[in-house]
Design an enzyme around this catalytic site. Structure first.
Site, PDB file in Angstrom:
ATOM      1  N   GLY A  60       5.760  27.050  78.254  1.00  0.00           N
ATOM      2  CA  GLY A  60       5.640  25.862  79.190  1.00  0.00           C
ATOM      3  C   GLY A  60       5.903  24.723  78.185  1.00  0.00           C
ATOM      4  O   GLY A  60       5.821  24.771  77.030  1.00  0.00           O
ATOM      5  N   GLY A 114       5.251  20.339  76.716  1.00  0.00           N
ATOM      6  CA  GLY A 114       4.238  19.565  76.282  1.00  0.00           C
ATOM      7  C   GLY A 114       3.351  19.875  75.377  1.00  0.00           C
ATOM      8  O   GLY A 114       3.422  21.057  74.613  1.00  0.00           O
ATOM      9  N   CYS A 138       4.755  31.283  73.534  1.00  0.00           N
ATOM     10  CA  CYS A 138       4.884  30.136  73.126  1.00  0.00           C
ATOM     11  C   CYS A 138       3.905  29.133  73.460  1.00  0.00           C
ATOM     12  O   CYS A 138       3.116  28.996  72.647  1.00  0.00           O
ATOM     13  CB  CYS A 138       6.242  29.720  73.892  1.00  0.00           C
ATOM     14  N   ASN A 192      11.755  27.736  71.491  1.00  0.00           N
ATOM     15  CA  ASN A 192      11.932  26.422  72.053  1.00  0.00           C
ATOM     16  C   ASN A 192      10.466  25.632  71.903  1.00  0.00           C
ATOM     17  O   ASN A 192       9.998  26.016  72.943  1.00  0.00           O
ATOM     18  CB  ASN A 192      12.517  26.369  73.362  1.00  0.00           C
ATOM     19  N   HIS A 251      10.634  33.797  71.771  1.00  0.00           N
ATOM     20  CA  HIS A 251      10.725  34.241  73.399  1.00  0.00           C
ATOM     21  C   HIS A 251      11.317  35.439  73.354  1.00  0.00           C
ATOM     22  O   HIS A 251      12.459  35.710  73.225  1.00  0.00           O
ATOM     23  CB  HIS A 251      11.759  33.345  74.045  1.00  0.00           C
ATOM     24  N   GLU A 256      11.553  37.470  75.588  1.00  0.00           N
ATOM     25  CA  GLU A 256      12.110  38.000  76.748  1.00  0.00           C
ATOM     26  C   GLU A 256      13.817  37.315  77.055  1.00  0.00           C
ATOM     27  O   GLU A 256      14.674  37.911  77.862  1.00  0.00           O
ATOM     28  CB  GLU A 256      11.517  37.259  78.242  1.00  0.00           C
TER      29      GLU A 256
END
Length: 369
Positions: free
Chosen positions: A227, A229, A255, A297, A341, A343
């Site tokens: 997610g 922020g 993450c 990310n 990540h 996935e």
């Protein structure tokens, strides 16, 4: 082809880049960040973790293979704006259904092209993360410089509530013996798919779900999603994950979920100078000694010094470029997480074993009941 209108990119420090408009004619703001991936731009643009960010693609040509509705990680484009060097109006791939410009327009996204992205990325790399503004309707530099200074910093900003589901939903085999309760902070579709493909019934819950509601699903494991922020701006979610861990059921975080897990165990997070965004990040599995090429990310990371004083936490993965923490596990419970990540298809599948590890943890826990 219709001639593109002029556009401006103005950084928080006053730096100005002149280019041409892409996507919707308008104005957008956000934290500027760069992604080094050569492919996968559609998956990147729809990744909820990018919410609130103006994204610079370092690859020279973007849009050349068009848009395919199956290659999305959420229902809409999540980036705040797009910066490119060369923007392809036409596409060559037979499976694409539209060009990228129409896709951005349909999603109300503002972009700029025909700028020197190498110069821009070097500037961000040396100056660090900062806010920016793109406009193809306001071409007054001073007005844009004033506006960009009013944009809130990503440091301390909670954004998951902007992208996470508001209602629970299920995916996978309804008769499965393995049930996963996924707490959605801005989940990518492929995380859910990777679990469903391994035979799990996955129920995706809103981020404000209570522990009692999660337990009522009778899950064999809990998934903490990615997610956007600052994770430290989510005290309620941190408290919930702390409760989840103490239940003793297997937990897997990715993450932002990894960061929240760390915070729930008394660790600290910190904002990175630039962050990691791309599909070629090298990670070392410190348990097996094997290297992985990963998709990453994130702009926040678990602080290394906070791990050293916590004997309950073991670092399992390390980013080889800067030695930041890329994975942790609890020494006394079947709980682990990674800062990248698994996935995604970097490597291409170097990290998919983490889903298998989660499945194995659930099966082992079920056998002990």
């Amino acid at each position: 082809m219709e001639e593109r209108k002029p556009a401006l990119l103005v950084l928080e420090d006053g730096t100005v880049f002149y280019g041409k408009a892409t996507g919707k004619i308008g104005t957008t703001t956000g934290e500027i960040a760069f992604n080094t991936g050569m492919t996968g731009y559609q998956e990147v643009f729809t990744d909820p973790s990018y919410y609130g960010q103006i994204l610079v693609m370092t690859t020279s040509h973007i849009g050349n293979y068009g848009v395919n509705p199956e290659e999305v990680e959420s229902e809409t484009v999540k980036i705040a704006g797009l910066v490119t060097k060369k923007f392809a109006e036409n596409f060559s791939r037979s499976s694409a259904v539209s060009n990228l410009n129409d896709y951005l327009v349909d999603n109300d996204k503002v972009g700029i092209t025909d700028i020197d992205t190498r110069s821009l990325v070097r500037h961000i790399r040396h100056k660090g993360a900062m806010n920016a503004i793109i406009s193809s309707e306001i071409l007054d530099e001073k007005a844009l410089q004033k506006q960009v200074k009013e944009v809130p910093s990503m440091d301390g900003l909670e954004l998951s509530s902007k992208v996470a589901t508001k209602t629970a939903y299920e995916m996978g085999d309804p008769n499965s013996s393995l049930r996963v309760a996924l707490l959605d902070f801005g989940v990518k579709k492929n995380i859910v798919r990777c679990l469903a493909d391994r035979g799990c019934l996955v129920k995706v819950f809103p981020m404000n779900t209570t522990l009692e509601e999660l337990k009522a699903f009778n899950p064999d494991g809990y998934m903490l999603s990615n997610g956007p922020g600052d994770p430290s701006a989510m005290p309620n979610e941190i408290a919930l994950v702390k409760e989840l861990v103490e239940v003793g059921t297997p937990v897997f975080g990715i993450c932002l979920g990894h960061q929240i897990l760390g915070l729930s165990q008394g660790l600290k997070t910190e904002k990175m100078f630039n962050g990691h965004r791309g599909i070629n990040h090298p990670v070392m599995n410190l348990i097996t000694g094997k290297g992985e090429i990963t998709s990453q990310n994130h702009g926040f990371v678990i602080a290394k010094d906070s791990v050293a004083s916590n004997p309950r936490i073991k670092v399992t993965h390390e980013h080889l470029n800067d030695q930041t923490i890329a994975g942790i596990m609890l020494t006394d419970k079947p709980v682990f997480s990674v800062q990248y990540h698994p996935e995604a298809s970097a490597g291409p599948h170097d990290s998919r074993y983490l889903f298998d590890q989660f499945i194995e943890n659930m099966k082992n826990a079920a056998a002990k009941k």
